[in-house]
Enzyme design. Structure first.
Site, mmCIF file in Angstrom:
data_model
loop_
_atom_site.group_PDB
_atom_site.id
_atom_site.type_symbol
_atom_site.label_atom_id
_atom_site.label_comp_id
_atom_site.label_asym_id
_atom_site.label_seq_id
_atom_site.Cartn_x
_atom_site.Cartn_y
_atom_site.Cartn_z
ATOM 1 C CB SER A 146 -0.964 -0.044 1.191
ATOM 2 O OG SER A 146 -1.974 0.923 1.063
ATOM 3 C CG ASP A 222 -7.353 -3.361 -2.129
ATOM 4 O OD1 ASP A 222 -7.921 -2.434 -1.525
ATOM 5 O OD2 ASP A 222 -6.139 -3.604 -2.013
ATOM 6 C CG HIS A 255 -5.590 -2.732 1.232
ATOM 7 N ND1 HIS A 255 -5.028 -2.402 0.009
ATOM 8 C CD2 HIS A 255 -4.982 -1.933 2.149
ATOM 9 C CE1 HIS A 255 -4.133 -1.446 0.176
ATOM 10 N NE2 HIS A 255 -4.066 -1.149 1.473
#
Length: 276
Positions: A146, A222, A255
């Site tokens: 991320s 995600d 995620h």
């Protein structure tokens, strides 16, 4: 430095160290996994892992399951905290700015500029420390998740020859064009969007001088896929620049670290092959 944790794992040790960073002007923690080969005195290559928003060094070392694969391939894995910390370090009540959200840039705006120099810390100070204090070679790879995926990709692109491989999970591919990046860059770097381009993977690909292949893992389910991550912009930028990219869209994955733990073995094998 002071070692504050040590746990036996897969024939090696997972440790956590704290030290005073001259770059950040604050205390800093980092996790380091030392495989059996390193404990035997062999200088091992190093994979640097950069974590995402709200994380510390603990998220990766306790949730990813990377130690098993690092032991198999004889890799040292180093996972720093995501920002400077402390009572005197500027912060913000929001989760996506301030402590826990350093974005791997050198801040130029106050009150952030005094401590928020995560780019220099990751590129220079931390590797120098690791290669001096531990049985680590100068063969380096970098990865992250991320915000940390953004950090890994931009740092590798800006430092040709410094890393032998790079990969990312769910990276913020074009931070200049999404809310997370616009907020952080505006605060840390200021209003000049030209300065932002030096920390934007999509923009850096236009002038990349090294064709280091990018391995990118992305969960198809995600929750941040469309609003913050935008892997389609990364794919388009690589195609336009002729830059090698392996983009794996994994249906059903989100995620979280469940996603990372599912594919970290493949990524460590990818780095191990480049680091031999």
């Amino acid at each position: 430095m002071e070692r504050i944790e040590r746990h036996a794992s897969h024939g090696g040790f997972q440790e956590v160290w704290q030290h005073t960073s001259s770059t950040l002007g604050s205390g800093m923690h980092f996790g380091i996994y030392l495989p059996a080969a390193a404990l035997a005195g062999r200088r091992c290559p190093v994979l640097y892992w950069l974590s995402g928003l709200t994380c510390t060094e603990q998220n990766f070392i306790t949730k990813a399951g990377a130690q098993r694969y690092a032991a198999e391939h004889g890799l040292i894995v180093v996972a720093p905290d995501t920002s400077p910390r402390g009572e005197n370090v500027a912060d913000d009540p929001a989760y996506d700015l301030g402590q826990g959200a350093g974005f791997y840039v050198n801040a130029a705006q106050q009150p952030w500029a005094r401590h928020y120099r995560m780019y220099d810390y990751v590129v220079d100070e931390l590797p120098a420390l690791v290669e001096t204090e531990f049985p680590a070679s100068a063969a380096r790879a970098i990865s992250g998740h991320s915000m940390g995926g953004h950090g890994a990709l931009t740092i590798a692109l800006r430092n040709p020859g410094r890393y032998r491989s790079v990969s990312a999970f769910s990276p913020i591919a074009a931070p200049s064009r999404v809310p997370w990046g616009e907020k952080a860059f505006g605060a840390y770097l200021g209003a000049d969007r030209e300065a932002w381009k030096q920390h934007d993977t999509v923009e850096l690909l236009r002038g990349a001088t090294e064709r280091l292949p990018l391995l990118v893992e992305q969960g198809g389910d995600d929750e941040f896929l469309e609003s913050q991550l935008k892997p389609e912009l990364l794919q388009a930028a690589c195609e336009a620049a002729g830059h090698p990219l392996q983009l794996n869209i994994r249906p059903g994955y989100d995620h979280s670290y469940y996603f990372i733990a599912s594919f970290i073995g493949e990524h460590i094998a990818h780095h191990a092959a480049a680091l031999r």
